[in-house]
Design a protein around this motif. Sequence first.
Motif, PDB file in Angstrom:
ATOM      1  N   ALA A  16       0.834  -1.208   0.000  1.00  0.00           N
ATOM      2  CA  ALA A  16       0.000   0.000   0.000  1.00  0.00           C
ATOM      3  C   ALA A  16       0.869   1.259   0.000  1.00  0.00           C
ATOM      4  O   ALA A  16       0.621   2.213  -0.743  1.00  0.00           O
ATOM      5  CB  ALA A  16      -0.933  -0.001   1.204  1.00  0.00           C
ATOM      6  N   THR A  17       1.931   1.235   0.833  1.00  0.00           N
ATOM      7  CA  THR A  17       2.815   2.399   0.930  1.00  0.00           C
ATOM      8  C   THR A  17       3.559   2.622  -0.388  1.00  0.00           C
ATOM      9  O   THR A  17       3.727   3.763  -0.839  1.00  0.00           O
ATOM     10  CB  THR A  17       3.817   2.207   2.088  1.00  0.00           C
ATOM     11  N   THR A  18       4.012   1.536  -1.016  1.00  0.00           N
ATOM     12  CA  THR A  18       4.691   1.648  -2.303  1.00  0.00           C
ATOM     13  C   THR A  18       3.776   2.291  -3.346  1.00  0.00           C
ATOM     14  O   THR A  18       4.171   3.235  -4.046  1.00  0.00           O
ATOM     15  CB  THR A  18       5.149   0.252  -2.784  1.00  0.00           C
ATOM     16  N   ILE A  19       2.542   1.812  -3.423  1.00  0.00           N
ATOM     17  CA  ILE A  19       1.601   2.343  -4.410  1.00  0.00           C
ATOM     18  C   ILE A  19       1.208   3.784  -4.081  1.00  0.00           C
ATOM     19  O   ILE A  19       1.106   4.639  -4.969  1.00  0.00           O
ATOM     20  CB  ILE A  19       0.358   1.417  -4.503  1.00  0.00           C
ATOM     21  N   ILE A  94     -11.571   4.020   2.604  1.00  0.00           N
ATOM     22  CA  ILE A  94     -12.014   5.342   2.147  1.00  0.00           C
ATOM     23  C   ILE A  94     -10.812   6.158   1.653  1.00  0.00           C
ATOM     24  O   ILE A  94     -10.862   6.789   0.603  1.00  0.00           O
ATOM     25  CB  ILE A  94     -12.771   6.073   3.283  1.00  0.00           C
ATOM     26  N   GLY A  95      -9.722   6.102   2.414  1.00  0.00           N
ATOM     27  CA  GLY A  95      -8.508   6.821   2.012  1.00  0.00           C
ATOM     28  C   GLY A  95      -8.009   6.394   0.628  1.00  0.00           C
ATOM     29  O   GLY A  95      -7.749   7.227  -0.237  1.00  0.00           O
ATOM     30  N   ILE A  96      -7.884   5.082   0.423  1.00  0.00           N
ATOM     31  CA  ILE A  96      -7.381   4.588  -0.872  1.00  0.00           C
ATOM     32  C   ILE A  96      -8.356   4.971  -1.991  1.00  0.00           C
ATOM     33  O   ILE A  96      -7.931   5.374  -3.084  1.00  0.00           O
ATOM     34  CB  ILE A  96      -7.186   3.046  -0.873  1.00  0.00           C
ATOM     35  N   ALA A  97      -9.660   4.881  -1.704  1.00  0.00           N
ATOM     36  CA  ALA A  97     -10.652   5.231  -2.720  1.00  0.00           C
ATOM     37  C   ALA A  97     -10.508   6.700  -3.122  1.00  0.00           C
ATOM     38  O   ALA A  97     -10.475   7.029  -4.316  1.00  0.00           O
ATOM     39  CB  ALA A  97     -12.054   4.945  -2.199  1.00  0.00           C
ATOM     40  N   VAL A  98     -10.374   7.581  -2.138  1.00  0.00           N
ATOM     41  CA  VAL A  98     -10.262   9.017  -2.415  1.00  0.00           C
ATOM     42  C   VAL A  98      -9.007   9.293  -3.248  1.00  0.00           C
ATOM     43  O   VAL A  98      -9.046   9.991  -4.262  1.00  0.00           O
ATOM     44  CB  VAL A  98     -10.243   9.831  -1.103  1.00  0.00           C
ATOM     45  N   TRP A  99      -7.869   8.690  -2.834  1.00  0.00           N
ATOM     46  CA  TRP A  99      -6.643   9.002  -3.575  1.00  0.00           C
ATOM     47  C   TRP A  99      -6.665   8.389  -4.980  1.00  0.00           C
ATOM     48  O   TRP A  99      -6.119   8.961  -5.920  1.00  0.00           O
ATOM     49  CB  TRP A  99      -5.396   8.720  -2.753  1.00  0.00           C
ATOM     50  N   SER A 100      -7.346   7.228  -5.140  1.00  0.00           N
ATOM     51  CA  SER A 100      -7.398   6.623  -6.467  1.00  0.00           C
ATOM     52  C   SER A 100      -8.285   7.420  -7.427  1.00  0.00           C
ATOM     53  O   SER A 100      -7.952   7.574  -8.606  1.00  0.00           O
ATOM     54  CB  SER A 100      -7.898   5.182  -6.372  1.00  0.00           C
ATOM     55  N   VAL A 101      -9.401   7.925  -6.906  1.00  0.00           N
ATOM     56  CA  VAL A 101     -10.262   8.778  -7.728  1.00  0.00           C
ATOM     57  C   VAL A 101      -9.462   9.997  -8.217  1.00  0.00           C
ATOM     58  O   VAL A 101      -9.499  10.362  -9.399  1.00  0.00           O
ATOM     59  CB  VAL A 101     -11.516   9.229  -6.933  1.00  0.00           C
ATOM     60  N   LEU A 187      -3.073   0.981 -10.229  1.00  0.00           N
ATOM     61  CA  LEU A 187      -2.430   0.314  -9.095  1.00  0.00           C
ATOM     62  C   LEU A 187      -3.183   0.610  -7.798  1.00  0.00           C
ATOM     63  O   LEU A 187      -3.381  -0.266  -6.957  1.00  0.00           O
ATOM     64  CB  LEU A 187      -0.977   0.774  -8.964  1.00  0.00           C
ATOM     65  N   GLY A 188      -3.612   1.874  -7.652  1.00  0.00           N
ATOM     66  CA  GLY A 188      -4.367   2.255  -6.461  1.00  0.00           C
ATOM     67  C   GLY A 188      -5.689   1.505  -6.379  1.00  0.00           C
ATOM     68  O   GLY A 188      -6.082   1.040  -5.301  1.00  0.00           O
ATOM     69  N   VAL A 189      -6.350   1.384  -7.523  1.00  0.00           N
ATOM     70  CA  VAL A 189      -7.635   0.678  -7.549  1.00  0.00           C
ATOM     71  C   VAL A 189      -7.425  -0.794  -7.180  1.00  0.00           C
ATOM     72  O   VAL A 189      -8.186  -1.366  -6.393  1.00  0.00           O
ATOM     73  CB  VAL A 189      -8.308   0.810  -8.936  1.00  0.00           C
ATOM     74  N   LEU A 190      -6.369  -1.391  -7.707  1.00  0.00           N
ATOM     75  CA  LEU A 190      -6.042  -2.777  -7.347  1.00  0.00           C
ATOM     76  C   LEU A 190      -5.808  -2.897  -5.841  1.00  0.00           C
ATOM     77  O   LEU A 190      -6.275  -3.831  -5.193  1.00  0.00           O
ATOM     78  CB  LEU A 190      -4.784  -3.246  -8.091  1.00  0.00           C
ATOM     79  N   MET A 191      -5.076  -1.909  -5.312  1.00  0.00           N
ATOM     80  CA  MET A 191      -4.775  -1.924  -3.876  1.00  0.00           C
ATOM     81  C   MET A 191      -6.054  -1.861  -3.055  1.00  0.00           C
ATOM     82  O   MET A 191      -6.176  -2.518  -2.019  1.00  0.00           O
ATOM     83  CB  MET A 191      -3.860  -0.736  -3.552  1.00  0.00           C
ATOM     84  N   LEU A 192      -6.996  -1.052  -3.541  1.00  0.00           N
ATOM     85  CA  LEU A 192      -8.292  -0.914  -2.871  1.00  0.00           C
ATOM     86  C   LEU A 192      -8.962  -2.278  -2.740  1.00  0.00           C
ATOM     87  O   LEU A 192      -9.427  -2.659  -1.663  1.00  0.00           O
ATOM     88  CB  LEU A 192      -9.171   0.032  -3.696  1.00  0.00           C
ATOM     89  N   VAL A 197     -10.420  -7.042   0.429  1.00  0.00           N
ATOM     90  CA  VAL A 197     -10.574  -8.496   0.486  1.00  0.00           C
ATOM     91  C   VAL A 197      -9.748  -9.108   1.616  1.00  0.00           C
ATOM     92  O   VAL A 197     -10.191 -10.040   2.281  1.00  0.00           O
ATOM     93  CB  VAL A 197     -10.161  -9.138  -0.867  1.00  0.00           C
ATOM     94  N   SER A 198      -8.544  -8.556   1.867  1.00  0.00           N
ATOM     95  CA  SER A 198      -7.650  -9.307   2.758  1.00  0.00           C
ATOM     96  C   SER A 198      -7.477  -8.758   4.171  1.00  0.00           C
ATOM     97  O   SER A 198      -6.992  -9.478   5.032  1.00  0.00           O
ATOM     98  CB  SER A 198      -6.293  -9.502   2.098  1.00  0.00           C
ATOM     99  N   TYR A 199      -7.861  -7.518   4.462  1.00  0.00           N
ATOM    100  CA  TYR A 199      -7.623  -7.045   5.832  1.00  0.00           C
ATOM    101  C   TYR A 199      -8.771  -7.361   6.774  1.00  0.00           C
ATOM    102  O   TYR A 199      -9.924  -7.042   6.492  1.00  0.00           O
ATOM    103  CB  TYR A 199      -7.338  -5.539   5.885  1.00  0.00           C
TER     104      TYR A 199
END
Lengths: 388, 59
Positions: A16-19, A94-101, A187-192, A197-199
């Motif tokens: 997540a940090t890398t992406i 929510i954070g990942i979604a906002v940054w990916s948008v 990549l961000g969307v994939l991370m989302l 799914v996994s956390y």
Amino acid sequence: MNNNYRWRIIALLFLATTINYIDRQALSFVMTDGAFKRAILGLAPDILLTDEHLKQFRIQMGLVDSAFKAAYAIGFLLIGWLIDRVGTKKGFTIGIAVWSVASIASGFISTVGQFAVVRAVLGLGEAANFPSSMKAISEWYPKRERSTATGILNAGSNMGVIATALLVPFLMQQFGWRGAFLISAVLGVLMLVIWWVSYTKPEESRGLSEKEYHYITEGRDVADQTAQKNRFSWLELSRYRQTWAFCFGKIFADPVWFFYLTWLPDFLLTNNQLDRKLDLKNFGIPFLIIYVVSDIGSIFFGWLATNLMKNGWTENKARKLTMLICALSVTPIYLIPSVHSFAGVVALLALATAAHQGWSTNVYAMSTTLFSQGSVATATGMGGFLGE
Amino acid sequence: MTSMVVAALTGYVVATFGYKPMFIFASCSYLIGLIVIHLVLPALRPIEVVHERVSAVVD
């Protein structure tokens, strides 16, 4: 039974940090692109860029970068509040979604105003990364393993800078700057999806063995309760000199680090003193060297202070001497604009970033001495806010 | 907050004077920082919070 399930969590946070860093660092390469400059300046594609144009463009990039950081600071405050209400999983989602948008929107901007707004939204979402990760680490790791986990997490940001240098110039050449932004956004969307799914919390995890669960949570409730009891507000903490010593450690170092992150590609590409004509394609190896050396710096200077203390030095002397060595290692960087040798430029940058990381490691280590268990998170949050 | 201010200034500085002033800033920032830290906190001592907390409870 496998008792190492928890290390999957740090792998997830590292990714997540890398992406997160790829999505923010893509701009440092995109901003060297002529077509992007014309788009930001509102010029037709066939117009020749003059010095006056470039000057205007750099001023605007400074302001856009500043909008990102302002929103990042606000996001940093909001995410703690959000996680307390909806939990780590939903909060970071929510954070990942906002940054990916925002990353996707970067590919569609046509004015500098739009771009500033998009970068601000990116900053708002990206700020979720470190507070969410720290929270996840505190859920998944016993206290004695948390500093190792945090160290791995931090290495993810340098990994992101290196990956950006390898990936984004290539994407720009293949698909143009809009394509480079969009593919980084994927990549961000994939991370989302991966995160969603996994956390889970350890209590709800199916892969975690009984034995490992007990290892993780042993003594956690007591520690959490003590932490809760000794909690401080920023106002209360601001009365202590220790708080300011720590915050100054961030305030004098962070702006320099962020300057490198945003401006190095532009500096290297526009520097006509160099003995080697640089091309966007050539950034992978130098950035790999610079940021791997900086990771080594973090380990080395952390070890140096610890070793001095083992030899009977007080923490005060050990930390300050180590930080002095770091500060002195940075000083030759002022020579860089007049260095002709490309290898020399890379060496000076590697030394300066290694020293920066060493400085940061010692400042954070200092915070665990200066503050009690319950106030250290508040203090580091405050330092992060003021430095960022 | 500091990086936000520095980021906005960087654009102007680089546009007007080039990169030299920024690298001079990078070169001395840590040294100045260390002097300030040493003046603020000549010895690294943990914050003392216990007394205040206890007295607050007693009141």
